[in-house]
Design a protein around this motif. Structure first.
Motif, PDB file in Angstrom:
ATOM      1  N   VAL A  99      -1.621  10.850  55.906  1.00 55.06           N
ATOM      2  CA  VAL A  99      -2.430   9.706  55.971  1.00 55.06           C
ATOM      3  C   VAL A  99      -1.724   9.965  57.136  1.00 55.06           C
ATOM      4  O   VAL A  99      -2.465   9.712  58.092  1.00 55.06           O
ATOM      5  CB  VAL A  99      -1.209   8.007  55.317  1.00 55.06           C
ATOM      6  CG1 VAL A  99      -2.242   6.692  56.083  1.00 55.06           C
ATOM      7  CG2 VAL A  99      -2.109   7.913  54.196  1.00 55.06           C
ATOM      8  N   LYS A 100      -0.838   9.999  57.762  1.00 49.37           N
ATOM      9  CA  LYS A 100      -0.589  10.069  59.268  1.00 49.37           C
ATOM     10  C   LYS A 100      -1.135  10.931  60.360  1.00 49.37           C
ATOM     11  O   LYS A 100      -1.937  11.226  60.834  1.00 49.37           O
ATOM     12  CB  LYS A 100       1.359  10.600  59.523  1.00 49.37           C
ATOM     13  CG  LYS A 100       1.905  10.736  60.626  1.00 49.37           C
ATOM     14  CD  LYS A 100       3.096  10.817  60.888  1.00 49.37           C
ATOM     15  CE  LYS A 100       3.773  10.903  62.496  1.00 49.37           C
ATOM     16  NZ  LYS A 100       2.577  11.180  63.390  1.00 49.37           N
ATOM     17  N   PHE A 101      -1.800  12.857  58.958  1.00 50.04           N
ATOM     18  CA  PHE A 101      -2.532  13.517  59.405  1.00 50.04           C
ATOM     19  C   PHE A 101      -4.072  12.827  60.073  1.00 50.04           C
ATOM     20  O   PHE A 101      -4.680  13.235  60.885  1.00 50.04           O
ATOM     21  CB  PHE A 101      -2.825  14.831  58.750  1.00 50.04           C
ATOM     22  CG  PHE A 101      -3.484  15.119  59.144  1.00 50.04           C
ATOM     23  CD1 PHE A 101      -3.755  16.221  60.500  1.00 50.04           C
ATOM     24  CD2 PHE A 101      -5.390  15.720  58.271  1.00 50.04           C
ATOM     25  CE1 PHE A 101      -4.937  17.067  60.959  1.00 50.04           C
ATOM     26  CE2 PHE A 101      -6.498  16.125  58.775  1.00 50.04           C
ATOM     27  CZ  PHE A 101      -5.899  16.507  59.691  1.00 50.04           C
ATOM     28  N   VAL A 102      -4.314  12.018  59.706  1.00 49.93           N
ATOM     29  CA  VAL A 102      -5.982  11.574  59.226  1.00 49.93           C
ATOM     30  C   VAL A 102      -5.441  10.430  60.399  1.00 49.93           C
ATOM     31  O   VAL A 102      -6.424  10.351  61.404  1.00 49.93           O
ATOM     32  CB  VAL A 102      -6.605  10.471  58.066  1.00 49.93           C
ATOM     33  CG1 VAL A 102      -7.448  10.014  58.008  1.00 49.93           C
ATOM     34  CG2 VAL A 102      -6.241  11.812  56.713  1.00 49.93           C
ATOM     35  N   VAL A 103      -4.629   9.593  60.384  1.00 47.26           N
ATOM     36  CA  VAL A 103      -4.500   8.938  61.826  1.00 47.26           C
ATOM     37  C   VAL A 103      -4.330   9.306  63.000  1.00 47.26           C
ATOM     38  O   VAL A 103      -4.518   8.744  63.803  1.00 47.26           O
ATOM     39  CB  VAL A 103      -3.491   7.258  61.141  1.00 47.26           C
ATOM     40  CG1 VAL A 103      -3.088   6.847  62.417  1.00 47.26           C
ATOM     41  CG2 VAL A 103      -3.914   6.691  59.687  1.00 47.26           C
ATOM     42  N   MET A 132       2.419  19.050  51.154  1.00 47.03           N
ATOM     43  CA  MET A 132       1.901  17.391  52.110  1.00 47.03           C
ATOM     44  C   MET A 132       2.160  16.245  51.806  1.00 47.03           C
ATOM     45  O   MET A 132       1.644  16.422  50.527  1.00 47.03           O
ATOM     46  CB  MET A 132       0.310  17.853  52.975  1.00 47.03           C
ATOM     47  CG  MET A 132       0.962  16.362  53.816  1.00 47.03           C
ATOM     48  SD  MET A 132      -1.189  16.295  55.265  1.00 47.03           S
ATOM     49  CE  MET A 132      -0.712  18.124  55.768  1.00 47.03           C
ATOM     50  N   SER A 133       3.639  15.277  51.958  1.00 46.09           N
ATOM     51  CA  SER A 133       3.694  14.288  51.278  1.00 46.09           C
ATOM     52  C   SER A 133       2.181  13.543  51.399  1.00 46.09           C
ATOM     53  O   SER A 133       1.754  14.017  52.274  1.00 46.09           O
ATOM     54  CB  SER A 133       5.349  13.543  51.372  1.00 46.09           C
ATOM     55  OG  SER A 133       4.633  13.763  52.750  1.00 46.09           O
ATOM     56  N   ALA A 134       2.533  12.161  50.331  1.00 51.28           N
ATOM     57  CA  ALA A 134       1.169  11.249  50.907  1.00 51.28           C
ATOM     58  C   ALA A 134       1.497  10.759  52.130  1.00 51.28           C
ATOM     59  O   ALA A 134      -0.118  10.806  52.526  1.00 51.28           O
ATOM     60  CB  ALA A 134       1.284  10.296  49.760  1.00 51.28           C
TER      61      ALA A 134
END
Length: 78
Positions: free
Chosen positions: A7-11, A1-3
């Protein structure tokens, strides 16, 4: 998974907001063992049109619980 994808997953999936260090907020995808977090700085760039993400990383639940809980997505009673 890219950075970016992390971040998109968390948001997209956070279920808690906790106080971070300084003026940052922690968006947390809480799990009893390992939680995914993104530290969001309260620094809005009018020129660029976004909030700054300081860091995003998995953190132990024991460390997350030490941060002040500001909001959580509690399931509604059935």
């Amino acid at each position: 998974m890219s950075a970016f994808d992390y971040v998109k997953f968390v948001v997209d999936n956070y279920n808690q907001i906790r106080q971070g260090s300084g003026d940052s907020l922690l968006l947390v995808v809480y799990n009893d063992k390992l939680s995914h977090t993104a530290a969001i700085a309260l620094n809005y760039s009018i020129k660029d049109g976004f909030w700054e993400v300081k860091t995003a990383q998995p953190r132990r639940a024991s460390e997350i619980k030490k941060k002040k809980l500001l909001w959580w997505d509690c399931p509604s009673p059935k």
